[in-house]
Design a protein around this motif. Structure first.
Motif, PDB file in Angstrom:
ATOM      1  N   MET A   1      48.004   0.370  -1.592  1.00 31.48           N
ATOM      2  CA  MET A   1      47.195   0.616  -0.391  1.00 31.48           C
ATOM      3  C   MET A   1      45.721   0.415  -0.737  1.00 31.48           C
ATOM      4  O   MET A   1      45.236   0.960  -1.714  1.00 31.48           O
TER       5      MET A   1
ATOM      6  N   TYR B   1      41.585   0.651  -0.145  1.00 26.99           N
ATOM      7  CA  TYR B   1      40.748   1.763   0.264  1.00 26.99           C
ATOM      8  C   TYR B   1      40.393   1.661   1.751  1.00 26.99           C
ATOM      9  O   TYR B   1      40.115   2.671   2.393  1.00 26.99           O
TER      10      TYR B   1
ATOM     11  N   VAL C   1      42.625   3.765   3.655  1.00 22.81           N
ATOM     12  CA  VAL C   1      42.229   5.176   3.520  1.00 22.81           C
ATOM     13  C   VAL C   1      41.078   5.469   4.486  1.00 22.81           C
ATOM     14  O   VAL C   1      41.057   6.502   5.158  1.00 22.81           O
TER      15      VAL C   1
ATOM     16  N   ILE D   1      34.657   4.097  -4.285  1.00 19.91           N
ATOM     17  CA  ILE D   1      36.122   4.217  -4.263  1.00 19.91           C
ATOM     18  C   ILE D   1      36.583   5.139  -5.386  1.00 19.91           C
ATOM     19  O   ILE D   1      37.415   6.026  -5.180  1.00 19.91           O
TER      20      ILE D   1
ATOM     21  N   TYR E   1      36.050   8.841  -4.673  1.00 17.55           N
ATOM     22  CA  TYR E   1      37.073   9.378  -3.755  1.00 17.55           C
ATOM     23  C   TYR E   1      38.370   9.632  -4.515  1.00 17.55           C
ATOM     24  O   TYR E   1      38.981  10.696  -4.397  1.00 17.55           O
ATOM     25  N   ASP E   2      38.766   8.628  -5.293  1.00 17.50           N
ATOM     26  CA  ASP E   2      40.017   8.706  -6.035  1.00 17.50           C
ATOM     27  C   ASP E   2      40.019   9.894  -7.002  1.00 17.50           C
ATOM     28  O   ASP E   2      41.009  10.632  -7.114  1.00 17.50           O
TER      29      ASP E   2
ATOM     30  N   TYR F   1      42.122  14.591  -9.268  1.00 26.59           N
ATOM     31  CA  TYR F   1      41.890  15.377 -10.482  1.00 26.59           C
ATOM     32  C   TYR F   1      41.473  16.797 -10.119  1.00 26.59           C
ATOM     33  O   TYR F   1      40.784  17.006  -9.125  1.00 26.59           O
TER      34      TYR F   1
ATOM     35  N   TYR G   1      39.285   1.705 -13.179  1.00 24.75           N
ATOM     36  CA  TYR G   1      39.105   0.835 -12.005  1.00 24.75           C
ATOM     37  C   TYR G   1      38.222  -0.332 -12.441  1.00 24.75           C
ATOM     38  O   TYR G   1      37.309  -0.160 -13.230  1.00 24.75           O
ATOM     39  N   GLU G   2      38.501  -1.486 -11.906  1.00 25.03           N
ATOM     40  CA  GLU G   2      37.641  -2.623 -12.240  1.00 25.03           C
ATOM     41  C   GLU G   2      37.608  -3.605 -11.080  1.00 25.03           C
ATOM     42  O   GLU G   2      38.644  -3.917 -10.486  1.00 25.03           O
TER      43      GLU G   2
END
Lengths: 772, 602
Positions: A1, A3, A6, A612, A615-616, A621, A743-744
């Protein structure tokens, strides 16, 4: 999915939450007084009262450091409790409903629980049907209008939504500051950085506290929801002043759909800024005033009446007076600039309704309303001020722009006003220059005759026209559009006396109010060019004026149609023509390609990847267990969810490396944000001569000094990111299994490391660019 | 009024319910009537046993017979750590080679990727050069114990290559230590009473630490966590790594667990075979004769046979029910063969049924409290057993701490223990005695390395190491202690309480390994020893090729921040974070992995 999905989900979720708060719940409570009014007016009343209630609930609780979710829910329940108790009283008087009968039957053993459940389900089914029936009825009766409304909503969403779908960083650096203030309410600090109109913050905090939405998400996606409301309110106001059903959509479409009014005028609406949020309460003042005068005049004309009838009519004017009070008060509670606009509008109303305003009955009511509308929003601020809270810095700045010296001199107060981050060191210079210019201008004025002065002013006015259609920052697309609009203003001017002929007194007053208001605003826009005192920044004033421009467009068209109606006396035909006109304009604009394009710009403050990732991380976490090492403003964005470590501190701690150097980050999870292609902070686009990609060349340059925002702007940012990148490459060799790429994308990379909290990693190493 | 049709329907349903209830009881009696050992179904056939033994011996021989690069290089053949390393290599099927010194290894163009050396071999400058050379060649060195610090002080660079910044104390007495999670199975654990004396050193910045000293002493509370004495660490050495085990962990059998942890840390993904069996043995139970009457009367107020049946059994049954372990009861018809204790033979059948109902197994205990010869004891025991359980195939023999030569003669064909396939032995610290080995014939020797009724930090550490290295657990409770109590701890109330209470805190965390009878565990171990495997790694995919007689084999996969996304040819179960147990079902297994901590919004 992706972002984007989202983002869509959050926009929908926030829309539902906000609708529940400011439409559904006020509707349930205020249903008796809303009955009989047009749907659009019901909507306006709900939004105004709803926002007023939530804002004041948070502000007054905040003053006493009460920020508990439970308290907010309980306080929210009070109106419902009152309503239930009130209904309970009424139940005794009237016949019982089938559900009440069934429940009592169970209590008395007269019927079974099964029957009771059956009755409840049946009644529930009926109620649901009853709820949707009016909606269906509205659509059935106003099918054509519903189509126009939906089309306009599609244009509105198509303009705003793509930005939120594609880009995720904050647009203005102030947004972070506002978020910090909202986060501070969590700790019971209402005025974190000094006294400031906290209306928007209060509403957003309420959503955060009660619905558990992280403030980061609110700052990202709430502007979309607020925008929907701000522009629907505009439509509601248009409908309340226009006589024909479809013509309000002409004005509305020109602003949100067609690009006759430049898209730049709406760019600030993409961010969660109080000034833009306050626009929601600006134009309701007009509707409320018009409705108030209408009701009051009607009440006077219909006297004497029966006791009950009089009571009912009085309630109507009182209701609208309260809407006016609260709308005006809300502008003050949200942003002072909007209050200035509302003040101008009230002045225009006073001019338009001059024959009534100075009558003792009206004057008494209006003066009282003015006092209340000032006292209500100012009360929390005054209370906090008396308890020793200083004013927030931007208030000094705003006052200074208006030429008011609030504190003698601006010393030690940093400005946080939207998009205008002045540093203290530059301000005195500016003042000095302005003072010199003013003195020279005064000398010149004293030496010229009045004819010369007038001539010069006319020339200045002529020259300042360009402000309205300049290529990059003007309001209108081009001079032609501007001239067409001027023509519509001229039409309005002509229509005012024409309406007297047809005894359309109220309509001519509305035309006068809108026209005077618009001209006053126009005057404020060009005041700088005319060498007059500046009340507000020109760019912002233009954006404000753009918001009310649809009023002039719609009223000019509506006035002409009304004139036609008085000549041919065929209402249905006039309505049909007005629909055809509106539809024609939409079709023409679409076919000719004169439609607004969604805002393509992305944040110049952070990369989308960084947004992003944040948010993640917040979502996945545990709170307080993670740290982000970055050169962004994550500290305020994350609130209390996690920790932030400044890249400059991180790198400086291992500069001139020695064996004993230690850098430890005491959280289980550590994230390192590195921009492979650094953002040109606050500017967005690098000069062609600069390659912002991380490189050994940039890394080998000296580490910048820690100094305000400059450490992260310009080429300093590239140096820091390059240093971080090569530090990471070296560190990864030592812990190949522990460092992961979280993330990249093309311009950004986020590394992740999980630590043993008992035995922390030492991040200080010799990475080749930091040796002594 | 009930209609006739309803009446008939109700009657039929009631009849069916009655039959169903009766069926369970009847079927149980039918199964138990023959008096057979039901665990035999899980056993390996004799032919297969021979094949597997042969395969194992061949595989072990091949581990050292290679032309190219061996996976593990063992420096010195006499050192305890090398022996531990050798056994670990044999069990995990890793090719290995012996080197006389690190220098020799460094000069070898086909030098092993990993070298295991005793710290005492690092006390000269040549060793330092060798470590540096190995590091530059991307080789990792595991050092068991620090070298003599007086010697090393002459060559400070040796310390640097080990990741040591400075020596703080040559000899520090530690009360215990803290083992961090992730290194071996079992999570983070603090051992408060694990006394050791070792050097206290300060480590440099590029070090990853896996265990540190632990103490409740006041002066220790002032020390920062990162400055606590380290026990196991890894130092980045040019392209390779140096693992230092400060202490004697690698000098003893549990070192296999540490080696597994290091191997898993070294690789981005580490896949190795395990037994996947947990055995719980009750030694000397049931006991069938009246013995130690005076003590029995004084302590319990009844005779030993009554005690065994009426007092011990209900508690034992409850413990096994609670722990869900499979009972391996090792019968001792008598403990005192020189006394005149009356034998209650009826108990044999009683306990056969009880143990079988609990899906357990009976074996024969080789222990006694008297001094008769083993031959005589076995003769008497087998006579009683054959008389009362003629159809029962007795496959397990408990040898206790007997030397192999004592019982080996009886394993031969025609001797008393010719039917025995599994010999359970007490744990021995000696590195020469492997955890799993073949005895005379095809009998397999397994070690019972834990006492269920006792717990110490050392026990727990041993347990974790063996569980990590082999996925194998074997514990016992000696029930003769309750009949012949020597201390307060031996009395049944104390003994049973300790047995019950130590399960949950210490062994519960390894509940994911299968709980089996000794015969079923024997099958798993034979298969484990005989299997061969090969792992191929391709980006995010691992391909495991298994060569084995059995279709079902067990492996553990250790990752670093990765989880199994897709697997074919096996079932997988997450044991702990980054640890997975694979149950293979086909010769080739493909495992696709994905990073655990990664944004989903790519």
């Amino acid at each position: 999915m992706g972002y984007g999905a989202v983002a869509v989900l959050w926009m929908i979720k926030l829309f539902l939450i906000y609708t529940l708060m400011v439409v559904v719940m006020p509707y349930i409570i205020l249903r008796p007084i809303l009955r009989g009014k047009a749907v659009s007016l019901q909507f306006l009343i709900c939004v105004v009262f709803g926002n007023f209630y939530y804002m004041n609930m948070v502000l007054f609780c905040g003053l006493f450091h009460i920020t508990s979710r439970a308290v907010y829910i309980i306080v929210l329940g009070i109106p419902f409790l009152i309503k239930i108790l009130w209904r309970g009283k009424q139940v005794k008087k009237r016949n019982r409903t089938p559900v009440e009968k069934a429940l009592l039957g169970v209590v008395h053993g007269e019927n079974s629980i099964k029957f009771c459940i059956y009755q409840c389900l049946r009644e529930m089914k009926k109620s649901i049907k009853k709820c949707f029936l009016p909606v269906w009825r509205v659509f059935r009766r106003n099918g054509l209008e519903a189509i126009l409304f939906l089309v306009c909503m599609v244009f509105l969403i198509m303009y705003f939504a793509p930005y939120f779908y594609e880009h995720h960083g904050y647009q203005f650096s102030d947004v972070v500051v506002h978020q910090q203030w909202i986060n501070a309410i969590d700790q019971g600090i209402l005025f974190y950085d000094g006294i400031y109109p906290m209306g928007m913050h209060a509403v957003m905090y309420y959503i955060h506290a009660v619905f558990g939405v992280h403030t980061y998400l609110l700052m990202q996606f709430f502007p979309f929801v607020a925008d929907l409301y701000i522009f629907v309110i505009l439509l509601v106001v248009l409908k309340s002043v226009c006589r024909f059903r479809y013509l309000p959509y002409i004005g509305f479409f020109c602003l949100v759909g067609a690009d006759y009014i430049q898209a730049g005028m709406l760019s600030r609406y993409l961010s969660a800024l109080p000034q833009e949020f306050g626009m929601m309460f600006y134009l309701p003042c007009l509707t409320a005033a018009v409705q108030f005068f209408r009701a009051q005049i009607r009440e006077e004309q219909t006297l004497p009446h029966t006791v009950n009838g009089r009571k009912k009519q009085r309630k109507e004017s009182t209701l609208w007076l309260w809407v006016l009070i609260i709308s005006f008060g809300l502008t003050l509670a949200v942003h002072f600039y909007i209050t200035i606009l509302a003040g101008v509008l009230v002045a225009a109303i006073a001019i338009g309704y001059a024959p009534y305003v100075f009558r003792p009955l009206y004057l008494k009511k209006l003066l009282l309303a003015a006092i209340i509308s000032l006292v209500l929003p100012l009360a929390p601020m005054v209370f906090a001020f008396l308890r020793g809270t200083p004013l927030q810095g931007s208030l000094y700045w705003a006052a200074d722009v208006m030429g008011i010296d609030l504190n003698g001199a601006i010393t030690g107060v940093s400005s946080l006003e939207d998009g205008s981050e002045m540093t203290e060191s530059t301000e005195p210079l500016l003042y000095q220059e302005e003072e010199v210019d003013d003195a020279m201008a005064q000398d010149a004025v004293q030496s010229m005759t009045w004819q010369e002065w007038l001539k010069e002013k006319l020339v200045q006015i002529q020259n300042s026209r360009k402000v309205f259609y300049a290529d990059s920052y003007g309001m209108f697309k081009n001079e032609l559009t501007y001239n067409i609009f001027l023509f519509s203003l001229a039409v309005m001017v002509i229509l005012i006396p024409v309406m007297w002929h047809f005894r359309e007194w109220e309509y001519s007053r509305i035309l006068t109010v809108v026209l005077v208001n618009y001209l006053l605003m126009g005057w404020m826009v060009i005041s700088k060019n005319l060498g007059l005192p500046v009340l507000m920044d020109q760019d912002r004033m233009l954006a404000f004026q753009a918001y009310v421009t649809p009023l002039c467009i719609a009223l000019a068209a509506d006035g002409c149609m009304l004139l036609g109606f008085h000549i041919i006396k065929k209402e249905l035909l006039c309505q049909g023509v007005s629909f055809a006109l509106t539809l024609g304009l939409i079709v023409f604009s679409v076919l000719s390609g004169n439609m607004k394009k969604a805002n393509p710009g992305k944040s110049s403050l952070q990369t989308d990847g960084a947004a992003i990732c944040l948010y993640d991380i917040i979502e996945n976490y545990p709170e307080q267990k993670w740290t982000i090492v970055s050169c962004n403003e994550e500290r305020s964005m994350m609130g209390e969810s996690g920790w932030h470590y400044e890249v400059i501190d991180f790198l400086q701690s291992m500069e001139d490396y020695q064996e004993d150097d230690r850098i430890q980050i005491p959280t289980k999870y550590v994230f390192f944000y590195i921009e492979k292609e650094s953002v040109d902070y606050a500017y967005g686009k690098w000069d062609e001569s600069i390659d912002p990609t991380v490189s050994e060349e940039w890394a080998s340059k000296e580490l910048p000094q820690k100094e305000g925002i400059s450490q992260y702007s310009g080429t300093n940012r590239i140096i820091l990111n390059s240093r971080m990148y090569y530090w990471m490459q070296e560190y990864k060799k030592r812990y190949p299994n522990d460092i992961k790429v979280y993330y990249e994308d093309e311009e950004f990379i986020c590394y992740f490391m999980e630590q043993n909290e008992y035995y922390l990693h030492n991040f200080a190493i010799d990475y080749g660019y930091n040796e002594r | 009024m009930v209609s006739r049709a309803n009446y008939v329907a109700i009657t039929i349903i009631m009849m069916i319910v009655l039959l169903l209830f009766q069926f369970t009881g009847v079927s149980e009696n039918v199964v138990l009537r023959d008096g057979k050992n039901l665990s035999v179904d899980a056993a390996v056939s004799e032919e297969k046993e021979a094949v597997q033994k042969e395969r194992y011996e061949k595989a072990v021989a091949e581990l050292t017979e290679m032309d190219g690069m061996a996976e593990i290089g063992l420096v010195g053949s006499e050192e305890a750590c090398s022996k531990v390393g050798q056994e670990w290599c044999r069990n995990q099927k890793k090719t290995y080679r012996f080197y006389n010194s690190l220098q020799e290894a460094a000069k070898d163009p086909n030098c092993s990727k990993v070298l295991l050396t005793d710290g005492k071999r690092l006390e000269n400058e040549e060793a330092l050069e060798a470590i540096e050379e190995l590091g530059k060649r991307n080789r990792s060195v595991i050092v068991s114990g620090l070298p003599d610090l007086n010697q090393v002080r002459k060559y400070p660079n040796i310390l640097k290559s080990l990741g040591i910044q400075k020596i703080l104390d040559d000899s520090l007495e530690l009360e215990g230590f803290r083992l961090f999670s992730g290194f071996i199975l079992g999570g983070e654990t603090v051992y408060d009473d694990y006394q050791q004396t070792l050097p206290y050193v300060k480590l440099d910045e590029s070090v990853q630490v896996y265990a540190v000293g632990q103490s409740d002493a006041e002066e220790w509370k002032q020390v920062k966590n990162e400055e606590l004495p380290a026990l196991i660490w890894r130092n980045y050495n040019f392209e390779g790594n140096v693992y230092v085990v400060n202490g004697d962990f690698l000098q003893e059998k549990p070192g296999a667990g540490i080696l597994t942890g290091i191997a898993a840390d070294m690789a981005s993904r580490y896949l190795y075979p395990v037994v996947n069996a947990q055995v719980s043995a009750m030694i000397n139970y049931p006991m069938l004769s009246e013995e130690n009457k005076e003590v029995m009367e004084r302590e319990y107020g009844q005779k030993s046979t009554a005690m065994v049946r009426d007092v011990l059994w209900p508690v034992i049954a409850r413990i096994y029910y609670d722990t869900d372990e499979r009972m391996t009861a090792l019968i001792a018809p008598r403990l005192d063969y020189q006394g005149d204790g009356e034998l209650n033979e009826s108990l044999i059948n009683y306990f056969y049924k009880q143990v079988t109902k609990m899906r357990g197994e009976l074996g024969l205990s080789g222990e006694q409290k008297s001094a008769v010869s083993l031959e005589e004891k076995l003769g008497q025991d087998l006579e009683i057993l054959k008389k009362n359980l003629p159809n029962y195939e007795m496959r397990i023999f408990y040898a206790g701490d007997m030397q192999e030569k004592e019982y080996e003669p009886f394993l031969k064909d025609g001797e008393a223990l010719e039917d025995i396939h599994t010999i359970l032995r007490d744990y021995s610290d000696r590195t020469e005695e492997p955890m799993f080995s073949f005895a005379e014939g095809n009998a397999l020797e397994l070690m019972l390395y834990m006492d269920h009724s006792a717990y110490s930090s050392e026990d727990d550490f041993r347990l974790r190491c063996f569980q990590t290295a082999y996925g194998y657990y074997a514990g016992k409770v000696d029930m003769a202690r309750a009949i012949y109590p020597e201390t307060e701890q031996d009395l049944w109330n104390e003994l049973s309480e300790n047995w019950a209470k130590y399960y949950r805190p210490y062994r519960e965390r390894f509940r994911y390994f299968d709980k089996l009878t000794a015969t079923a565990a024997d099958t798993r171990v034979r298969n484990y020893l005989a299997l061969q495997y090969d792992v191929t790694e391709r980006e995010d995919t691992l391909v495991l090729d298994v060569e084995s007689e059995e279709s079902q084999n067990y492996f553990i996969l250790k990752t670093h921040g990765e989880r199994i996304k897709k697997i074919s040819g096996a079932d997988c179960q997450e044991l702990e974070k980054d640890w997975y147990l694979l149950k293979t079902e086909s010769p080739q297994i493909t495992i696709q992995l994905e990073q655990t901590d990664r944004s989903v919004y790519d």
